[in-house]
Structure formats: structure tokens, C-alpha cells
Motif scaffolding. Structure first.
Motif, PDB file in Angstrom:
ATOM      1  N   UNK A   1       0.179 -46.587  -4.606  1.00 27.94           N
ATOM      2  CA  UNK A   1      -0.967 -47.407  -5.012  1.00 27.94           C
ATOM      3  C   UNK A   1      -0.601 -48.883  -4.951  1.00 27.94           C
ATOM      4  N   UNK A   2      -1.595 -49.705  -4.618  1.00 23.85           N
ATOM      5  CA  UNK A   2      -1.373 -51.140  -4.564  1.00 23.85           C
ATOM      6  C   UNK A   2      -1.327 -51.706  -5.963  1.00 23.85           C
ATOM      7  N   UNK A   3      -0.163 -51.931  -6.452  1.00 25.54           N
ATOM      8  CA  UNK A   3      -0.009 -52.309  -7.851  1.00 25.54           C
ATOM      9  C   UNK A   3       0.020 -53.814  -8.016  1.00 25.54           C
ATOM     10  N   UNK A   4      -0.729 -54.307  -8.992  1.00 24.48           N
ATOM     11  CA  UNK A   4      -0.670 -55.719  -9.330  1.00 24.48           C
ATOM     12  C   UNK A   4       0.658 -56.002 -10.023  1.00 24.48           C
ATOM     13  N   UNK A   5       1.348 -57.026  -9.538  1.00 21.92           N
ATOM     14  CA  UNK A   5       2.691 -57.276 -10.054  1.00 21.92           C
ATOM     15  C   UNK A   5       2.696 -57.718 -11.511  1.00 21.92           C
ATOM     16  N   UNK A   6       1.512 -58.002 -12.073  1.00 24.93           N
ATOM     17  CA  UNK A   6       1.460 -58.414 -13.477  1.00 24.93           C
ATOM     18  C   UNK A   6       1.384 -57.225 -14.428  1.00 24.93           C
ATOM     19  N   UNK A   7       1.161 -56.031 -13.908  1.00 25.49           N
ATOM     20  CA  UNK A   7       1.002 -54.845 -14.756  1.00 25.49           C
ATOM     21  C   UNK A   7       2.319 -54.078 -14.834  1.00 25.49           C
ATOM     22  N   UNK A   8       3.006 -54.303 -15.923  1.00 29.71           N
ATOM     23  CA  UNK A   8       4.345 -53.724 -16.065  1.00 29.71           C
ATOM     24  C   UNK A   8       4.313 -52.208 -16.044  1.00 29.71           C
ATOM     25  N   UNK A   9       3.309 -51.594 -16.674  1.00 27.61           N
ATOM     26  CA  UNK A   9       3.246 -50.137 -16.713  1.00 27.61           C
ATOM     27  C   UNK A   9       3.152 -49.518 -15.326  1.00 27.61           C
ATOM     28  N   UNK A  10       2.346 -50.115 -14.473  1.00 21.87           N
ATOM     29  CA  UNK A  10       2.205 -49.590 -13.113  1.00 21.87           C
ATOM     30  C   UNK A  10       3.483 -49.785 -12.316  1.00 21.87           C
ATOM     31  N   UNK A  11       4.162 -50.899 -12.538  1.00 24.41           N
ATOM     32  CA  UNK A  11       5.426 -51.125 -11.841  1.00 24.41           C
ATOM     33  C   UNK A  11       6.471 -50.104 -12.294  1.00 24.41           C
ATOM     34  N   UNK A  12       6.447 -49.773 -13.591  1.00 18.05           N
ATOM     35  CA  UNK A  12       7.353 -48.738 -14.084  1.00 18.05           C
ATOM     36  C   UNK A  12       7.057 -47.402 -13.408  1.00 18.05           C
ATOM     37  N   UNK A  13       5.777 -47.142 -13.183  1.00 10.90           N
ATOM     38  CA  UNK A  13       5.397 -45.899 -12.536  1.00 10.90           C
ATOM     39  C   UNK A  13       5.929 -45.831 -11.102  1.00 10.90           C
ATOM     40  N   UNK A  14       5.970 -46.982 -10.445  1.00  6.35           N
ATOM     41  CA  UNK A  14       6.514 -47.020  -9.087  1.00  6.35           C
ATOM     42  C   UNK A  14       7.988 -46.616  -9.097  1.00  6.35           C
ATOM     43  N   UNK A  15       8.702 -47.072 -10.110  1.00  9.83           N
ATOM     44  CA  UNK A  15      10.089 -46.642 -10.252  1.00  9.83           C
ATOM     45  C   UNK A  15      10.187 -45.141 -10.479  1.00  9.83           C
ATOM     46  N   UNK A  16       9.214 -44.573 -11.214  1.00  8.96           N
ATOM     47  CA  UNK A  16       9.185 -43.125 -11.450  1.00  8.96           C
ATOM     48  C   UNK A  16       8.970 -42.360 -10.151  1.00  8.96           C
ATOM     49  N   UNK A  17       8.073 -42.861  -9.299  1.00 13.74           N
ATOM     50  CA  UNK A  17       7.826 -42.201  -8.011  1.00 13.74           C
ATOM     51  C   UNK A  17       9.128 -42.095  -7.224  1.00 13.74           C
TER      52      UNK A  17
END
Length: 393
Positions: free
Chosen positions: A284-300
Motif C-alpha cells: 500500500x502507498x503509505x504516507x510517511x507521516x503515519x507511523x503505524x502504517x510504516x510499522x506495518x510495512x516492516x511487518x510485511x
């Protein structure tokens, strides 16, 4: 005697009248027609009798009523698209060079014009520096280029147009660093497919780049599986499915809103099962300001690594965003180990200097360049072709 004869005459007259009336009744032109001949009754055959519906008012025991079978609706015909054969990756950037030259010509022409002046004073050098900064080369690389050019010009003294061009070409190549390894890590590991994770911010063309990358690899003879792990955008999986269908790449997808890490895991497993060469996972195209979504990218990334190693993490950047794209790149680099950059819309901006600045900031090479809207307009980045396109022939 006379009485007897009279009786005989009367009887004879009655007989004649009777015969005449009978004649009038039986002759063809008479008013009374013979009764119609009733045709023989036709007995229906058993199978005909079964098909004949019961007369009105006679339903019940002994009546035969045949109900026709329901008409089965015709199944929709699914027409599979004809598989396309994309061109190989070799030579793609050379073929697309003219598009790059059109967008970057102002930068190259401006630098050549300034350096070709008879007298290069501080004002001219300021113009050269400003031109480089406007092209998003970055402050540190710009200072390095200007300093080296000033030194070389003093050594040369008089300068021909050919010498100026060679000098500028050399300095730009030094900053782009042709020695960086720009090879895509897509080689199989024995029985296991290579895995490419594609990341980036909304609007950079990430899903499109994923589909185009699949075409590049299929053109090189590789078997590809695509993972539609962008489950937050409804059209993302359908878009990726279209790209995959065109080149015969299987697409693994989940329901809208599904766990992206789960989809990525299933795609990796499918790639191993299908003996694919490469699995490309679109996130997903994650906004770099949203820490939770960035954490999810690490989970992927961590979930994929339960079945395989992530061989390539490509960050997709829009070349037109300039220094804003640089800030995005830095945040993504903190979350995942970026191994390469795909620059999109490089043909639509004069700010090609972002190639230099993003490599310098992240320490990773630009590996792919998007040079148009067509399906085969993604090319492996070639530094020399890029610089020659900037400077022109």
C-alpha cells in the motif's frame, strides 16, 4: 266399370307425383345437400399424447400435462486476453533516450552555454550553481561539481565546445557514479524464487511500476508471480490483475481490507510452489507521516522472511516531487533496507538532478527509470545514456 277405371287413374297420378318429388329431392341442383362425410378419427400416438396439454376443465386424473424443462441461462463467455511478449530489458533506455533528452535539454543546454562563455566570472559561476540546484542536484553535489569545474577550466584556459561538453559529461558521471551496482537481485535461490518488495508513497505510480517491472522480467524470460498486498485501495488488486493477465503472470490477492502481510506471505508461498523465478509484492502507498502504517510495512517484510529472503526492496519515487521525494526516501530507508530506487516520470521533468541527490543521501543506486506512460516505458537505469541525453548530441 267406370268407377273402377277412375280409381286406377287416381292411383297412377299419385304414383307419378311421388316419383317426381323424389326426383327433385335427389337431383344435384337441389336445395338439400347431402350430409357431410365425417373424416375418420385420428388417434394420437403415445408420445404425441404426452406432449399435448390437457384441455381446459379436464385436468385431473387421466389428464396429461407436460411441463417444459427450465431454460438454463447461457454461461458468460470469458475471453482471456492474448498474451503479450514484452521486449527484453537490454537496450530499453537507449530506445527511450529521445524522451529523456526532450525533458532534460534545458539543463544540458544551459550548462553548456554558460561554460562556453569567453569569460567565466563569479556571476557566471553563480548562474551555473543556481541551474544545478534548480535541477534538484542537491547542495553538496552542486558545490562539488562547481568547484571541480572551476579548477579544470583554469587548467584548460581556452575551451572549445567539444572540450566543454567532455568536461561537463565527466563531472556529471562522477556524481551519478556509474560504478554502483544497478543489477536487480532477481536470481533464483535453488528451488526458491527471488522476492522483490515494492514500497512508496501514494501517487508515485507504485502499482503501475510493479506491473511494468513484471513485463521487464517476463521479457527477459522469467516466470513471475505478483502479490497484491495493497489491500486498502479497492482498485489496486484489479489494476495489478490486469497487468499480470497481459503477460501471463499469476496474481495472488485477498479480499479488500485483508492483512497485507498475509497476502504477501501467500504470494511468496505460491511463487515457491509454482517454481517461479521472481515474486513481486506490491504494498500500500503509505504516507510517511503515519507511523503505524510504516510499522506495518516492516511487518510485511518480516512475514515474507518466514518463507524466503527479501532480495530487493525498491522504493518508487516521483521525479517531479524533487526534494519532497528525498524526505520520503529517508523515512522509508529507516523502516526497510532499501536496495534500489525506481524513478518515475523522469521524462516529464527538467529536475533530473534528483538521480544524483537521492543516491548521495541514501547510498543506494537508481536501478529503474520510468520514461513514459506506455507499458514498456520502464527501463534499467544507464548512467551514461542518462548524461548523454541531458547534454544532447
Amino acid at each position: 266399370m267406370d268407377g273402377y277405371l277412375g280409381v286406377i287413374v287416381i292411383v297412377a297420378l299419385v304414383a307419378l307425383l311421388a316419383a317426381g318429388g323424389l326426383f327433385l329431392l335427389l337431383r344435384p341442383g337441389g336445395k338439400t345437400a347431402p350430409p357431410p362425410v365425417k373424416p375418420p378419427e385420428t388417434v394420437p400416438l403415445p408420445e404425441e399424447k404426452e406432449k399435448r396439454p390437457a384441455p381446459a376443465g379436464e385436468e385431473g386424473e387421466g389428464a396429461t400435462t407436460t411441463v417444459p424443462p427450465p431454460v438454463k441461462p447461457a454461461e458468460p463467455v470469458v475471453v482471456k486476453p492474448e498474451l503479450e511478449v514484452p521486449p527484453p530489458s537490454a537496450g530499453r533506455m537507449v530506445r527511450l533516450r529521445s524522451r529523456l533528452a526532450r525533458s532534460q535539454s534545458s539543463l544540458g543546454r544551459g550548462l553548456l552555454d554558460l561554460l562556453s562563455r569567453d569569460r567565466l566570472d563569479d556571476e557566471v559561476w553563480d548562474e551555473i550553481e543556481e541551474l544545478l540546484l534548480t535541477a534538484d542536484v542537491g547542495v553538496a553535489p552542486t558545490q562539488a561539481i562547481v568547484e571541480e569545474l572551476r579548477t579544470r577550466v583554469k587548467v584548460l584556459g581556452s575551451r572549445t565546445p567539444e572540450e566543454v561538453r567532455a568536461l561537463l559529461r565527466e563531472q556529471l558521471l562522477v556524481q551519478i557514479n556509474p560504478g554502483l551496482d544497478r543489477t536487480l537481485n532477481v536470481a533464483r535461490h535453488g528451488e526458491r524464487a527471488a522476492v522483490v518488495l515494492v514500497v512508496g508513497v501514494n501517487g508515485t505510480g507504485k502499482t503501475t511500476t510493479t506491473g511494468k517491472l513484471a513485463r521487464v522480467l517476463v521479457g527477459d524470460g522469467k516466470k513471475v508471480v505478483l502479490g497484491a498486498a495493497d489491500t486498502f485501495r479497492a482498485a489496486a488488486a484489479d489494476q495489478l490483475q490486469t497487468w499480470g493477465d497481459r503477460v501471463g503472470a499469476e496474481v495472488v490477492r485477498g479480499p479488500e481490507g485483508a492483512d497485507p502481510a498475509s497476502v504477501a506471505f501467500d504470494a511468496t508461498a505460491k511463487g515457491i510452489e509454482a517454481k517461479a523465478d521472481v515474486v513481486i509484492v506490491d504494498t500500500a502507498g503509505r504516507l510517511h507521516t503515519k507511523t503505524g502504517l510504516m510499522d506495518e510495512l516492516g511487518k510485511v517484510k518480516r512475514v515474507i522472511e518466514k518463507r524466503a529472503t527479501v532480495d530487493e526492496v525498491l522504493l518508487v519515487l516521483d521525479a517531479t516531487t524533487g526534494q519532497n521525494g528525498m524526505r520520503q526516501a529517508q523515512v522509508f530507508a529507516e523502516v526497510v533496507n532499501i536496495t534500489g530506487i525506481a524513478l518515475t516520470k523522469l521524462d516529464g521533468t527538467a529536475k533530473g538532478g534528483i538521480v544524483i541527490s537521492v543516491q548521495r543521501e541514501l547510498g543506494v543506486p537508481v536501478k529503474l527509470a520510468g520514461l513514459g506512460e506506455g507499458p514498456d516505458d520502464l527501463a534499467p537505469f544507464d548512467p551514461e545514456v542518462f548524461v548523454d541525453a541531458i547534454l544532447g548530441d
